[in-house]
Design a protein around this motif. Structure first.
Motif, PDB file in Angstrom:
ATOM      1  N   LYS A 117       0.969  -1.203  -0.149  1.00 48.67           N
ATOM      2  CA  LYS A 117       0.064   0.046  -0.161  1.00 48.67           C
ATOM      3  C   LYS A 117       0.872   1.358  -0.057  1.00 48.67           C
ATOM      4  O   LYS A 117       0.554   1.927  -0.904  1.00 48.67           O
ATOM      5  N   THR A 118       1.827   1.152   1.028  1.00 46.10           N
ATOM      6  CA  THR A 118       2.612   2.599   1.117  1.00 46.10           C
ATOM      7  C   THR A 118       3.456   2.715  -0.011  1.00 46.10           C
ATOM      8  O   THR A 118       3.559   3.908  -0.770  1.00 46.10           O
ATOM      9  N   THR A 119       3.960   1.715  -0.598  1.00 45.21           N
ATOM     10  CA  THR A 119       4.796   1.566  -1.831  1.00 45.21           C
ATOM     11  C   THR A 119       3.909   2.395  -2.955  1.00 45.21           C
ATOM     12  O   THR A 119       4.415   3.191  -3.765  1.00 45.21           O
ATOM     13  N   ILE A 150      -4.488   8.755   0.351  1.00 45.83           N
ATOM     14  CA  ILE A 150      -4.697   8.485   1.802  1.00 45.83           C
ATOM     15  C   ILE A 150      -4.085   7.012   1.959  1.00 45.83           C
ATOM     16  O   ILE A 150      -4.659   6.264   1.367  1.00 45.83           O
ATOM     17  N   ASP A 151      -3.084   6.742   2.761  1.00 41.61           N
ATOM     18  CA  ASP A 151      -2.689   5.521   3.050  1.00 41.61           C
ATOM     19  C   ASP A 151      -3.107   5.015   4.170  1.00 41.61           C
ATOM     20  O   ASP A 151      -3.295   5.834   5.271  1.00 41.61           O
ATOM     21  N   THR A 152      -3.542   3.755   4.235  1.00 46.08           N
ATOM     22  CA  THR A 152      -4.232   3.211   5.440  1.00 46.08           C
ATOM     23  C   THR A 152      -3.496   2.031   5.974  1.00 46.08           C
ATOM     24  O   THR A 152      -2.619   1.550   5.522  1.00 46.08           O
ATOM     25  N   ASP A 178       6.646   7.682   8.528  1.00 42.15           N
ATOM     26  CA  ASP A 178       8.056   7.894   8.109  1.00 42.15           C
ATOM     27  C   ASP A 178       8.215   7.513   6.535  1.00 42.15           C
ATOM     28  O   ASP A 178       8.736   8.194   5.749  1.00 42.15           O
ATOM     29  N   GLN A 179       7.674   6.375   6.337  1.00 42.74           N
ATOM     30  CA  GLN A 179       7.967   5.545   5.267  1.00 42.74           C
ATOM     31  C   GLN A 179       7.190   6.267   4.076  1.00 42.74           C
ATOM     32  O   GLN A 179       7.524   6.883   3.013  1.00 42.74           O
ATOM     33  N   LEU A 180       5.894   6.781   4.193  1.00 44.08           N
ATOM     34  CA  LEU A 180       5.158   7.482   3.449  1.00 44.08           C
ATOM     35  C   LEU A 180       5.975   8.756   3.101  1.00 44.08           C
ATOM     36  O   LEU A 180       5.970   9.510   1.859  1.00 44.08           O
ATOM     37  N   ALA A 190      -2.490   7.938   7.031  1.00 43.58           N
ATOM     38  CA  ALA A 190      -3.855   7.467   8.181  1.00 43.58           C
ATOM     39  C   ALA A 190      -3.405   5.833   8.704  1.00 43.58           C
ATOM     40  O   ALA A 190      -4.102   5.265   9.113  1.00 43.58           O
ATOM     41  N   ASP A 191      -2.200   5.596   8.405  1.00 42.62           N
ATOM     42  CA  ASP A 191      -1.600   4.184   9.321  1.00 42.62           C
ATOM     43  C   ASP A 191      -0.815   4.548  10.433  1.00 42.62           C
ATOM     44  O   ASP A 191       0.296   5.050  10.398  1.00 42.62           O
ATOM     45  N   THR A 192      -1.574   4.503  11.517  1.00 34.49           N
ATOM     46  CA  THR A 192      -0.926   4.997  12.772  1.00 34.49           C
ATOM     47  C   THR A 192      -0.494   3.961  13.754  1.00 34.49           C
ATOM     48  O   THR A 192      -0.131   4.086  14.817  1.00 34.49           O
ATOM     49  N   PHE A 193      -0.933   2.893  13.204  1.00 38.26           N
ATOM     50  CA  PHE A 193      -0.607   1.317  13.996  1.00 38.26           C
ATOM     51  C   PHE A 193       0.800   1.131  14.220  1.00 38.26           C
ATOM     52  O   PHE A 193       1.469   0.724  15.166  1.00 38.26           O
ATOM     53  N   ARG A 194       1.585   1.306  12.961  1.00 36.22           N
ATOM     54  CA  ARG A 194       2.913   1.198  13.158  1.00 36.22           C
ATOM     55  C   ARG A 194       3.816   2.508  13.147  1.00 36.22           C
ATOM     56  O   ARG A 194       3.569   3.386  12.302  1.00 36.22           O
ATOM     57  N   ALA A 195       4.802   2.475  13.747  1.00 34.48           N
ATOM     58  CA  ALA A 195       5.489   3.770  14.116  1.00 34.48           C
ATOM     59  C   ALA A 195       5.865   4.454  13.043  1.00 34.48           C
ATOM     60  O   ALA A 195       6.155   5.572  12.656  1.00 34.48           O
TER      61      ALA A 195
END
Ligand SMILES: Nc1nc2c(ncn2[C@@H]2O[C@H](COP(=O)(O)OP(=O)(O)OP(=O)(O)O)[C@@H](O)[C@H]2O)c(=O)[nH]1
Ligand SMILES: [Mg+2]
Length: 400
Positions: free
Chosen positions: A213-215, A288-290, A245-247, A236-241
């Motif tokens: 997704k992020t990629t 929006i990345d989830t 940053d990756q996005l 909007a991916d707050t699950f992983r720290a």
């Protein structure tokens, strides 16, 4: 009398001022610490300060470039020079037109297993029951799916029978046409990044964890920016720290800003803010990345539903892309069904097609959802995302 007093006052002032100067100059002298008698070679080089003398005076004779030895990496300890963080260099991606054709060698696994396999079987002198079964198996192994496989075999059998004699060219044409039919060439595969309203186009990217997704969001941002669009990313991916940053790293590479919130924050409110800021700054597109993973599957689905509802307080979503990993095969279809129930999927991105012989999944997944595959991932590189073109895809599979 007055004169005497005046003289005394002047004397006191003069002495006081002189004393102050002396004390002041002493203080100043004490400020810079005295340099060490012999330089301590074990200590790291001191950072230069403003006003320090350069070690090598400018007017000293210099060595020419030929005289300067290249540093021997194994012998010299690296000298760490702290530089102010440079502004990230913005990259200009390649155009997307014809990407699938350029990247077609990446489909070599599917080409060998599916395309060449089918052509070899079809060229047998006798197309007996066993051969047709082998053809069926080849299609099923490539994840084409049961129903589409049966349809294809039935039609091919009929056409081969009617044709009588078969040259390799004729067989290729037949197979090409039948595979194309299964790929539904007249699907609208436009990625809708424009809003019919006066708001930015809103694209939401969903899928289970690790599918890409992020990629994909990053690769898509590159394409849009290259087209001259003002793009905003919503993390909007707050699950992983590390997710935001990756996005953000992807965004910085092309010059797209990322709207992010605290780790563990509410994804829906970040998505809401991203669109709000997009509207305020007149952005063209908000991507929006989830998250792909939560403690429970129900949790994830509830969250995605909420992100969608909250964003739609601004404007309807223009595109909801479901990202599926082609290497997971049938498992991807199960995921597709679950996601489709919660958010209205408008397009599929099939990633990692470069790493699988199961290119037939394109056919199966479109069938499953009745939604077109709009983009395919053909590698980890920044420009390895291609618009899906059925004709170019089939040509890549069976050779032109
Ligand atoms: N070979 C190949 N690798 C890909 C492709 N797309 C993504 N990847 C890789 O897949 C891995 C996961 O990608 P991400 O974009 O982080 O996946 P994600 O869906 O955002 O994952 P979560 O945030 O954990 O849900 C990365 O190592 C990517 O480089 C592709 O088309 N081909
Ligand atoms: Mg991600």
């Amino acid at each position: 009398m007055e004169i005497v007093i005046l003289a005394v006052v002047i004397a006191v002032v003069v002495i006081g001022a002189l004393g102050g100067l002396v004390i002041g100059s002493r203080r100043r002298k004490q400020l810079p610490p005295p340099p060490p008698a012999a330089p301590d070679i074990t200590a790291p080089p001191a950072e230069p300060h403003v006003g320090d003398e350069a070690e090598t005076p400018r007017d000293e004779t210099r060595r020419t470039i030929e005289e300067v030895d290249l540093p021997d990496a194994s012998a010299t300890a690296p000298v760490v020079v702290e530089e102010p963080p440079a502004a990230p260099e913005v990259e200009i991606p390649e155009p997307t037109a014809g990407r699938l054709v350029r990247l077609r060698t990446r489909l070599s696994r599917s080409q060998n297993a599916l395309g060449k396999g089918l052509l070899t079987l079809l060229s047998r002198e006798h197309l007996d029951e066993d051969t047709w079964e082998e053809i069926e198996d080849t299609l099923l192994t490539a994840d084409v799916g049961v129903q589409p496989t049966q349809e294809l075999v039935e039609r091919l059998r009929e056409r081969v029978r009617v044709l009588g004699t078969r040259t390799p060219e004729e067989l290729r044409t037949l197979l090409r046409e039948e595979l194309l039919t299964l790929l539904v060439p007249d699907f609208d595969r436009t990625v809708h990044t424009e809003s019919p309203l006066d708001t930015p186009g809103i694209v939401m990217v969903v899928g289970v964890n690790g599918t890409g997704k992020t990629t994909t969001t990053g690769k898509l941002a590159r394409v849009l920016v290259a087209d001259g669009k003002h793009v905003l990313l919503g993390a909007a991916d707050t699950f992983r720290a590390a997710a935001a940053d990756q996005l953000q790293t992807w965004g910085e590479r092309v010059g797209a800003r990322t709207v992010r919130g605290p780790e563990g924050g509410d994804p829906a409110s970040i998505a809401f803010d991203a669109v709000k800021e997009g509207i305020q700054e007149g952005a063209d597109v908000v991507l929006i990345d989830t998250a792909g993973r939560l403690h429970t599957k129900t949790g994830l689905m509830d969250e995605l539903g909420k992100v969608k509802r909250v964003v739609e307080k601004h404007a309807p979503l223009d595109e909801v892309l479901l990202v599926l990993d082609a290497t997971t095969g049938q498992n991807g279809l199960v995921q597709a069904r679950v996601f489709a129930e919660v958010v209205d999927i408008t397009g599929i991105v099939l990633t990692k097609l470069d790493g699988t012989a199961k290119g037939g999944i394109v056919i199966a997944v479109q069938r499953e959802l009745g939604v077109p595959v709009k983009l395919v991932g053909l590698g980890e590189g920044a420009d390895d995302l291609a618009p899906f073109e059925p004709e170019a895809f089939v040509d890549a599979l069976i050779g032109e």
